[in-house]
Design a protein around this motif. Structure first.
Motif, PDB file in Angstrom:
ATOM      1  N   UNK A  61       0.823  -1.202   0.000  1.00  0.00           N
ATOM      2  CA  UNK A  61       0.000   0.000   0.000  1.00  0.00           C
ATOM      3  C   UNK A  61       0.861   1.257   0.000  1.00  0.00           C
ATOM      4  N   UNK A  62       0.222   2.363  -0.339  1.00  0.00           N
ATOM      5  CA  UNK A  62       0.813   3.684  -0.185  1.00  0.00           C
ATOM      6  C   UNK A  62       0.045   4.363   0.943  1.00  0.00           C
ATOM      7  N   UNK A  63       0.731   4.711   2.024  1.00  0.00           N
ATOM      8  CA  UNK A  63       0.036   5.336   3.141  1.00  0.00           C
ATOM      9  C   UNK A  63       0.771   6.593   3.595  1.00  0.00           C
ATOM     10  N   UNK A  64       0.021   7.585   4.114  1.00  0.00           N
ATOM     11  CA  UNK A  64       0.643   8.825   4.576  1.00  0.00           C
ATOM     12  C   UNK A  64       1.472   8.563   5.832  1.00  0.00           C
ATOM     13  N   UNK A  65       2.432   9.434   6.125  1.00  0.00           N
ATOM     14  CA  UNK A  65       3.296   9.234   7.299  1.00  0.00           C
ATOM     15  C   UNK A  65       2.524   8.995   8.593  1.00  0.00           C
ATOM     16  N   UNK A  66       1.466   9.745   8.803  1.00  0.00           N
ATOM     17  CA  UNK A  66       0.690   9.560  10.026  1.00  0.00           C
ATOM     18  C   UNK A  66       0.034   8.189  10.041  1.00  0.00           C
ATOM     19  N   UNK A  67      -0.291   7.677   8.852  1.00  0.00           N
ATOM     20  CA  UNK A  67      -0.870   6.350   8.746  1.00  0.00           C
ATOM     21  C   UNK A  67       0.118   5.267   9.118  1.00  0.00           C
ATOM     22  N   UNK A  68       1.392   5.474   8.772  1.00  0.00           N
ATOM     23  CA  UNK A  68       2.431   4.506   9.135  1.00  0.00           C
ATOM     24  C   UNK A  68       2.512   4.397  10.647  1.00  0.00           C
ATOM     25  N   UNK A  69       2.500   5.543  11.301  1.00  0.00           N
ATOM     26  CA  UNK A  69       2.595   5.551  12.761  1.00  0.00           C
ATOM     27  C   UNK A  69       1.383   4.868  13.391  1.00  0.00           C
ATOM     28  N   UNK A  70       0.218   5.107  12.802  1.00  0.00           N
ATOM     29  CA  UNK A  70      -1.004   4.535  13.360  1.00  0.00           C
ATOM     30  C   UNK A  70      -1.083   3.031  13.141  1.00  0.00           C
ATOM     31  N   UNK A  71      -0.735   2.595  11.929  1.00  0.00           N
ATOM     32  CA  UNK A  71      -0.853   1.181  11.628  1.00  0.00           C
ATOM     33  C   UNK A  71       0.137   0.359  12.446  1.00  0.00           C
ATOM     34  N   UNK A  72       1.264   0.977  12.772  1.00  0.00           N
ATOM     35  CA  UNK A  72       2.277   0.267  13.562  1.00  0.00           C
ATOM     36  C   UNK A  72       1.804  -0.011  14.980  1.00  0.00           C
ATOM     37  N   UNK A  73       0.798   0.717  15.425  1.00  0.00           N
ATOM     38  CA  UNK A  73       0.283   0.526  16.785  1.00  0.00           C
ATOM     39  C   UNK A  73      -0.811  -0.538  16.848  1.00  0.00           C
ATOM     40  N   UNK A  74      -1.260  -0.991  15.671  1.00  0.00           N
ATOM     41  CA  UNK A  74      -2.297  -2.019  15.633  1.00  0.00           C
ATOM     42  C   UNK A  74      -1.723  -3.347  16.122  1.00  0.00           C
ATOM     43  N   UNK A  75      -2.419  -4.010  17.013  1.00  0.00           N
ATOM     44  CA  UNK A  75      -1.916  -5.250  17.608  1.00  0.00           C
ATOM     45  C   UNK A  75      -1.812  -6.393  16.595  1.00  0.00           C
ATOM     46  N   UNK A  76      -2.630  -6.323  15.551  1.00  0.00           N
ATOM     47  CA  UNK A  76      -2.622  -7.423  14.576  1.00  0.00           C
ATOM     48  C   UNK A  76      -1.506  -7.285  13.542  1.00  0.00           C
ATOM     49  N   UNK A  77      -0.803  -6.140  13.546  1.00  0.00           N
ATOM     50  CA  UNK A  77       0.260  -5.914  12.567  1.00  0.00           C
ATOM     51  C   UNK A  77       1.542  -6.606  13.020  1.00  0.00           C
ATOM     52  N   UNK A  78       2.113  -7.344  12.105  1.00  0.00           N
ATOM     53  CA  UNK A  78       3.356  -8.046  12.407  1.00  0.00           C
ATOM     54  C   UNK A  78       4.579  -7.199  12.063  1.00  0.00           C
ATOM     55  N   UNK A  79       4.601  -6.645  10.841  1.00  0.00           N
ATOM     56  CA  UNK A  79       5.754  -5.864  10.410  1.00  0.00           C
ATOM     57  C   UNK A  79       5.333  -4.903   9.309  1.00  0.00           C
ATOM     58  N   UNK A  80       5.959  -3.722   9.311  1.00  0.00           N
ATOM     59  CA  UNK A  80       5.770  -2.744   8.240  1.00  0.00           C
ATOM     60  C   UNK A  80       7.089  -2.630   7.499  1.00  0.00           C
ATOM     61  N   UNK A  81       7.130  -3.197   6.278  1.00  0.00           N
ATOM     62  CA  UNK A  81       8.345  -3.192   5.466  1.00  0.00           C
ATOM     63  C   UNK A  81       8.282  -2.073   4.437  1.00  0.00           C
ATOM     64  N   UNK A  82       9.428  -1.535   4.082  1.00  0.00           N
ATOM     65  CA  UNK A  82       9.500  -0.588   2.980  1.00  0.00           C
ATOM     66  C   UNK A  82       9.406  -1.368   1.670  1.00  0.00           C
ATOM     67  N   UNK A  83       8.538  -0.926   0.771  1.00  0.00           N
ATOM     68  CA  UNK A  83       8.388  -1.592  -0.525  1.00  0.00           C
ATOM     69  C   UNK A  83       9.511  -1.115  -1.442  1.00  0.00           C
ATOM     70  N   UNK A  84      10.675  -1.676  -1.205  1.00  0.00           N
ATOM     71  CA  UNK A  84      11.899  -1.242  -1.883  1.00  0.00           C
ATOM     72  C   UNK A  84      11.915  -1.689  -3.337  1.00  0.00           C
ATOM     73  N   UNK A  85      12.931  -1.223  -4.071  1.00  0.00           N
ATOM     74  CA  UNK A  85      13.088  -1.589  -5.464  1.00  0.00           C
ATOM     75  C   UNK A  85      13.897  -2.874  -5.598  1.00  0.00           C
ATOM     76  N   UNK A  86      13.554  -3.662  -6.612  1.00  0.00           N
ATOM     77  CA  UNK A  86      14.383  -4.791  -7.026  1.00  0.00           C
ATOM     78  C   UNK A  86      14.857  -4.494  -8.442  1.00  0.00           C
ATOM     79  N   UNK A  87      15.971  -5.083  -8.822  1.00  0.00           N
ATOM     80  CA  UNK A  87      16.543  -4.809 -10.131  1.00  0.00           C
ATOM     81  C   UNK A  87      17.012  -6.082 -10.803  1.00  0.00           C
TER      82      UNK A  87
END
Length: 430
Positions: A61-87
């Motif tokens: 997903x694409x989420x706003x910075x405040x959304x990242x902070x909020x989603x990280x506080x959800x108990x059901x969330x395991x990990x928030x990874x950066x959707x980095x580039x592959x080449x």
């Protein structure tokens, strides 16, 4: 400030610190929830879902910075990874590859499908003549429905796997010249793409495994390994593919000769990670030298990688321009050689597991004299694999010593009748 850093990957935190309010591309994995729950949560936080990734119980997903902070506080969330580039994992430069022994003894990959997860596949005549062996195509970049490749990397890879040499009179023939190809476009015209697109492509391969009889998946791409394979979303995806009976062959990377440079997802023990060697000046296989660019182990988990080596310097294969050829170098080129070999093994025995295929290969290698974190088990040896695996090859196919002479004899008969008819016509006219 970032007390939830054990949930949010460092690269995401870095983006938060430097953010000007723009949405951040992330991959969010759940623990005690489903993808639909994650999707609902993201939308409530003002985010936009890019992909649902059920094979790793995640969403991109694409989420706003405040959304990242909020989603990280959800108990059901395991990990928030950066959707980095592959080449794409490619160097520069050219070599022909052959599997004459296996091909001449009846193993050509017939009936086996290899999924090429890459920049696409151009319908080159070596893949479409006399029969079109590009039997499936999906595009996660531009959503097109017919096969194409606007970069050329994926076409080159597909040719190494399954090109039949039609346009070169057999000179540039792939390892499994009768194998089928499914093109999965996850990289753009510049050879780059997001991790989430690759995972979506892998998920598509798993979902369509039975439909196309996909036995092998080759990924000549990667990104820098940052965490254990157990936490890496890309590794989790390829592990799921392996658990579904698909042999996953992955490029080790082009970041050598430094140690600990194996890319993700090659760091997963459930893949066959392929390094590259240079066979251009070698008189015998044991004289081959490791390619300087080929990535070395160990992995972040301390695993010894790569698993195996194959030629990867100056490889001639298919171009995405017409029906021509060109040469490239890199672990990208070594990887499809191993993938093609896997197709040969599956043609002989369709019930093999990915672990069995990997073991058959790594037990049949030429030792080049390097450490295991440089060469893995050594250089791929298809002939030895056949001998060790109790494969009962057919007698070598008998090819007429002089096909041209045979065809010349046939045409000479018609040439004679032609002149007789021509003389009769002239007499009648006169």
């Amino acid at each position: 400030m970032f007390s939830y850093s054990n949930i949010v990957e460092d690269l995401v935190i870095e983006r938060l610190i430097n953010s000007n309010g723009e949405h951040i591309p992330v991959i969010i994995t759940g623990d005690a929830c489903e993808c639909e729950d994650l999707e609902k949560c993201i939308k409530e936080l003002g985010g936009v879902v890019k992909h649902k990734l059920p094979i790793i119980n995640a969403v991109a997903a694409y989420i706003p910075p405040v959304g990242v902070r909020s989603v990280a506080r959800e108990k059901t969330i395991n990990k928030v990874h950066f959707d980095d580039m592959v080449f794409k994992l490619m160097d520069v430069a050219s070599v022909t590859v052959a599997s004459d022994y296996a091909n001449e003894h009846g193993l050509t990959g017939k009936g086996v499908t290899v999924a090429v997860v890459d920049t696409g596949v151009h319908p080159h005549s070596d893949l479409t003549t006399p029969n079109n062996r590009i039997i499936g195509f999906v595009d996660f970049v531009d959503k097109k429905t017919t096969p194409y490749d606007d970069d050329g990397h994926g076409t080159h890879v597909a040719g190494i796997v399954a090109g039949n040499g039609f346009s070169s009179q057999g000179k540039y023939m792939g390892i499994a010249p009768d194998a089928n190809i499914v093109g999965v476009k996850v990289l753009n015209k510049d050879g780059g793409g997001n991790i989430s697109d690759v995972i979506a492509g892998i998920q598509w391969v798993i979902d369509n495994k039975q439909r196309y009889n996909i036995k092998v998946m080759t990924l000549s791409l990667g990104t820098k390994a940052k965490v254990s394979y157990r936490e890496d979303p890309l590794c989790q995806a390829v592990d799921k593919a392996a658990s579904h009976g698909i042999t996953v062959v992955v490029a080790a990377g082009n970041s050598g000769p430094e140690a600990s440079t194996i890319n993700s997802p090659a760091i997963s023990p459930n893949t066959i990670a392929v390094g590259a060697c240079n066979d251009r000046t070698a008189k015998i296989p044991s004289d081959c030298k490791i390619a300087d660019f080929s990535s070395r182990g160990p992995t972040p988990d301390g695993l010894k990688k790569p698993d195996i080596l194959a030629p990867g310097v100056n490889i001639n294969s298919l171009s995405n321009k017409g029906n021509g050829y060109h040469s490239l170098s890199g672990t990208s080129m070594a990887t499809p050689i191993v993938a093609g070999c896997a197709a040969l093994l599956y043609e002989n025995n369709g019930n093999l597991t990915p672990a069995q295929v990997k073991r058959m290969m790594t037990e049949s290698c030429v030792n080049l004299g390097y450490g295991s974190e440089v060469q893995g088990a050594g250089l791929l040896d298809i002939k030895d694999i056949m001998n060790r695996s109790n494969i009962s090859p057919q007698p070598p196919r008998k090819v007429p010593q002089d096909r041209q002479q045979s065809s010349k004899g046939i045409f000479s008969i018609f040439d004679g009748w032609f002149f007789v008819i021509l003389i009769v016509i002239l007499i009648l006219i006169l």
